[in-house]
Design an enzyme around this catalytic site. Structure first.
Site, short mmCIF file in Angstrom:
data_model
loop_
_atom_site.label_atom_id
_atom_site.label_comp_id
_atom_site.label_asym_id
_atom_site.label_seq_id
_atom_site.Cartn_x
_atom_site.Cartn_y
_atom_site.Cartn_z
N GLN A 1 0.83 -1.22 0.00
CA GLN A 1 0.00 0.00 0.00
C GLN A 1 0.87 1.26 0.00
N ARG B 1 9.82 -9.00 -4.82
CA ARG B 1 10.12 -10.41 -4.57
C ARG B 1 9.58 -11.22 -5.73
N TYR C 1 9.43 -16.06 11.34
CA TYR C 1 9.51 -15.45 10.01
C TYR C 1 9.35 -13.93 10.10
N SER D 1 6.25 1.69 13.72
CA SER D 1 4.81 1.51 13.87
C SER D 1 4.32 1.85 15.28
N GLU E 1 2.37 0.12 16.75
CA GLU E 1 2.33 -1.16 17.45
C GLU E 1 3.47 -1.28 18.46
N TYR F 1 5.22 -8.98 15.83
CA TYR F 1 5.40 -7.86 14.89
C TYR F 1 5.90 -6.62 15.64
N LYS G 1 9.53 -4.65 15.25
CA LYS G 1 9.64 -3.24 14.87
C LYS G 1 10.43 -2.44 15.91
N ARG H 1 -5.46 -0.57 0.63
CA ARG H 1 -5.11 -1.32 1.84
C ARG H 1 -5.32 -2.81 1.58
N LYS I 1 -11.30 -4.83 5.18
CA LYS I 1 -12.17 -6.01 5.28
C LYS I 1 -13.62 -5.54 5.44
P1 NAP Z 1 1.96 -3.95 3.04
O1 NAP Z 1 0.89 -3.43 2.13
O2 NAP Z 1 1.76 -5.21 3.77
O3 NAP Z 1 3.31 -4.06 2.16
C1 NAP Z 1 4.44 -4.73 2.63
C2 NAP Z 1 5.49 -4.74 1.55
O4 NAP Z 1 6.64 -5.44 2.04
C3 NAP Z 1 5.07 -5.47 0.27
O5 NAP Z 1 5.59 -4.77 -0.84
C4 NAP Z 1 5.76 -6.82 0.42
O6 NAP Z 1 6.03 -7.46 -0.82
C5 NAP Z 1 7.07 -6.38 1.06
N1 NAP Z 1 7.80 -7.47 1.68
C6 NAP Z 1 7.32 -8.44 2.49
N2 NAP Z 1 8.31 -9.29 2.84
C7 NAP Z 1 9.43 -8.86 2.23
C8 NAP Z 1 10.76 -9.34 2.16
N3 NAP Z 1 11.14 -10.44 2.79
N4 NAP Z 1 11.67 -8.64 1.43
C9 NAP Z 1 11.29 -7.51 0.75
N5 NAP Z 1 10.04 -7.03 0.76
C10 NAP Z 1 9.12 -7.69 1.49
O7 NAP Z 1 2.34 -2.84 4.13
P2 NAP Z 1 2.02 -1.26 4.16
O8 NAP Z 1 0.71 -1.06 4.82
O9 NAP Z 1 2.28 -0.67 2.84
O10 NAP Z 1 3.11 -0.78 5.22
C11 NAP Z 1 4.42 -0.39 4.79
C12 NAP Z 1 5.39 -0.49 5.97
O11 NAP Z 1 4.94 0.35 7.02
C13 NAP Z 1 5.51 -1.88 6.59
O12 NAP Z 1 6.83 -2.02 7.05
C14 NAP Z 1 4.57 -1.84 7.78
O13 NAP Z 1 4.98 -2.77 8.76
C15 NAP Z 1 4.75 -0.41 8.21
N6 NAP Z 1 3.61 0.23 8.89
C16 NAP Z 1 2.37 0.21 8.30
C17 NAP Z 1 1.33 0.89 8.90
C18 NAP Z 1 -0.04 0.93 8.27
O14 NAP Z 1 -1.00 1.28 8.97
N7 NAP Z 1 -0.17 0.63 6.98
C19 NAP Z 1 1.55 1.61 10.09
C20 NAP Z 1 2.83 1.61 10.63
C21 NAP Z 1 3.86 0.93 10.00
P3 NAP Z 1 4.96 -8.50 -1.49
O15 NAP Z 1 3.99 -7.65 -2.25
O16 NAP Z 1 5.82 -9.33 -2.38
O17 NAP Z 1 4.32 -9.27 -0.38
O1 F7E Z 2 -6.40 -4.47 13.15
C1 F7E Z 2 -9.22 -5.53 15.25
C2 F7E Z 2 -7.85 -6.06 15.61
O2 F7E Z 2 -5.22 -5.79 11.39
C3 F7E Z 2 -6.92 -3.33 13.78
C4 F7E Z 2 -0.82 -2.86 10.41
O3 F7E Z 2 -0.74 -2.03 9.28
O4 F7E Z 2 -1.47 -1.03 11.83
C5 F7E Z 2 -1.85 -2.32 11.37
O5 F7E Z 2 -1.96 -3.22 12.47
C6 F7E Z 2 -7.78 -3.74 14.97
C7 F7E Z 2 -7.11 -4.76 15.89
O6 F7E Z 2 -4.40 -3.48 12.05
C8 F7E Z 2 -10.71 -7.90 12.94
O7 F7E Z 2 -7.94 -6.94 16.74
C9 F7E Z 2 -11.31 -6.84 14.74
O8 F7E Z 2 -7.34 -4.37 17.22
O9 F7E Z 2 -6.44 -3.67 10.75
P1 F7E Z 2 -5.65 -4.41 11.74
P2 F7E Z 2 -3.33 -3.44 13.26
O10 F7E Z 2 -3.23 -4.72 13.95
O11 F7E Z 2 -3.66 -2.23 14.08
C10 F7E Z 2 -0.22 -1.00 12.53
C11 F7E Z 2 0.06 0.44 12.93
C12 F7E Z 2 0.89 -1.64 11.78
O12 F7E Z 2 2.04 -1.26 11.89
C13 F7E Z 2 0.56 -2.92 11.08
O13 F7E Z 2 1.52 -3.19 10.07
O14 F7E Z 2 -8.96 -4.38 14.47
N1 F7E Z 2 -10.04 -6.46 14.45
N2 F7E Z 2 -11.74 -7.74 13.83
C14 F7E Z 2 -9.64 -7.09 13.34
N3 F7E Z 2 -8.49 -7.03 12.64
C15 F7E Z 2 -8.41 -7.78 11.51
N4 F7E Z 2 -7.27 -7.71 10.76
N5 F7E Z 2 -9.42 -8.60 11.09
C16 F7E Z 2 -10.60 -8.69 11.77
O15 F7E Z 2 -11.50 -9.43 11.38
#
Ligand code: NAP
Ligand code: F7E
Length: 347
Positions: A19, A40, A107, A137, A139, A161, A165, A196, A204
């Site tokens: 994303q 990848r 992993y 993050s 998190e 996770y 981080k 997303r 979802k």
């Molecule tokens: P995402 O949609 O899950 O994208 C993750 C990316 O990482 C994908 O391009 C994936 O490639 C790549 N990747 C996974 N494993 C890898 C590996 N072994 N080597 C190289 N690349 C790999 O995540 P996002 O929402 O864009 O988030 C971007 C970053 O910000 C992540 O590090 C996430 O943990 C962090 N973050 C996200 C949020 C949020 O709310 N979105 C908030 C805080 C921090 P594939 O497409 O091949 O799977």
């Molecule tokens: O869950 C609750 C779940 O998976 C949000 C990642 O981008 O943001 C993300 O992590 C909340 C949690 O995001 C479902 O229990 C309820 O409390 O959308 P999520 P996340 O866990 O906050 C942080 C900042 C990152 O860094 C991460 O990479 O929603 N929840 N029901 C659910 N969550 C999911 N996934 N699915 C459910 O059915």
């Protein structure tokens, strides 16, 4: 074919297919950067989110260059970095799903923690003057020590996770202090968009509600509706990443909206926009609960707003509307395809 324009800045993005990678690529291309991304190898296409940038018929110059690699493979990273000598490197690559990190803890830690260290070592070796962004993050705050959370709030991660981080955060800070590298940690709170991943709760919900509206699905199964998150728009958050690397000094920043909402509120707002009574369609499935939950996130982004001049452009309600509208289009298209294939079969 790769074109090195000496006037363009060069950026390398890990996680370009995700994303944030897609929004960041758009932003950097719009600013005239030559953008490189690590992808990848996959048995099916994983470049859907950047397809429009790779094959832009209106863009005569190649601005997006993709290289095979992996955070676990230091030699491929070193080779790419050494070859392109990027000015800026953004590490957005991760196993980013918190629930999945409980099923695949080793992993997740390998990719998110060790992978960051492998990348930092490759940069130190091959392009030590490149500016580095680490995708930290909220998190990491986990079982929060104060409300709202700011840069000085102690970490208390609640998942593999989150722990990974935290490791990556401290390694990034350590490379800044030990080797004088320009390395920044962004501590980003949840950010969402129509791009997303479909297993994160916001998407979802918007995907399911719009499919229900179009008669394609009967119900949606969710976990904890009481968890509270500080949800912003991904397009705004990648702007903050870029701003961090344009400053005189490398620092760490919280990026958040300063508003918190429960999953239940997200559900109510989404189904409300579609004139649906959510209680008829939402079921609770314990499989979606986590062994340890992060109950409340609320960020204080005063530092980013003051020092970076960073601003939000999309509110909580506007974000949901944007996601619902995009998913409604997808659901309509899916219904039309189903209806026409049923007609063909019946003909
Ligand atoms: P995402 O949609 O899950 O994208 C993750 C990316 O990482 C994908 O391009 C994936 O490639 C790549 N990747 C996974 N494993 C890898 C590996 N072994 N080597 C190289 N690349 C790999 O995540 P996002 O929402 O864009 O988030 C971007 C970053 O910000 C992540 O590090 C996430 O943990 C962090 N973050 C996200 C949020 C949020 O709310 N979105 C908030 C805080 C921090 P594939 O497409 O091949 O799977
Ligand atoms: O869950 C609750 C779940 O998976 C949000 C990642 O981008 O943001 C993300 O992590 C909340 C949690 O995001 C479902 O229990 C309820 O409390 O959308 P999520 P996340 O866990 O906050 C942080 C900042 C990152 O860094 C991460 O990479 O929603 N929840 N029901 C659910 N969550 C999911 N996934 N699915 C459910 O059915």
């Amino acid at each position: 074919m790769e074109i090195h324009n000496p006037k363009s800045k060069r950026a390398l993005i890990l996680g370009i297919t995700g994303q944030d990678g897609s929004y960041l690529s758009e932003l950097l291309i719009s600013k005239g950067y030559e953008v490189h991304g690590i992808i990848r190898r996959s048995s099916s296409f994983n470049t859907e989110r950047i397809e429009h940038l790779y094959h832009d018929p209106h863009e005569p110059h190649v601005r997006l260059n993709l290289h095979y690699g992996d955070l676990m493979d230091g030699s491929s990273l070193r080779a790419v970095i050494s070859q392109i000598q990027p000015d800026e490197i953004y590490n957005l690559g991760a196993q980013s799903h918190v629930r999945v990190s409980f099923d695949q803890p080793v992993y997740t830690v390998e990719v998110d923690a060790l992978g960051t260290l492998i990348l930092l070592e490759a940069i130190r070796d091959a392009a030590p003057r490149a500016r580095f962004y680490q995708a930290g993050s909220s998190e990491m705050f986990g079982k929060v020590r104060e409300v709202p959370q700011r840069e000085a709030t102690p970490f208390y991660p609640r998942s593999p996770y989150g722990c990974a981080k935290v490791f990556a955060h401290w390694q990034t800070l350590n490379y800044r202090e030990a080797y004088g590298m320009f390395a920044c940690n962004g501590i980003l709170f949840n950010h969402e968009s129509p791009r997303r991943g479909e297993t994160f709760v916001t998407r979802k919900i918007t995907r399911a509600a719009t499919r229900i509206k179009e008669g394609l699905q009967e119900a949606v199964y969710l976990g904890n509706l009481e968890a509270r998150r500080d949800w912003g728009y991904a397009g705004d958050y990648v702007e903050a990443m870029w701003l961090m690397l344009q400053q005189e000094e490398a620092q760490d920043y919280v990026v958040a909206t300063g508003e918190t909402h429960s999953v239940r509120e997200f559900v109510e707002e989404t189904f409300g926009l579609l004139d649906l009574d959510w209680k008829k369609y939402v079921r609770i499935d314990p499989r979606y609960f986590r062994p340890t939950e992060v109950d409340l996130l609320l960020g204080d982004s005063t530092k980013a707003r003051t020092l970076l001049g960073w601003q939000l452009t999309v509110s909580f309600r506007e974000l949901i509307k944007m996601m619902v509208e995009a998913d409604r289009k997808l659901a309509r298209r899916e219904r039309l395809v189903k209806e026409s294939s049923a007609m063909i079969q019946g003909a």
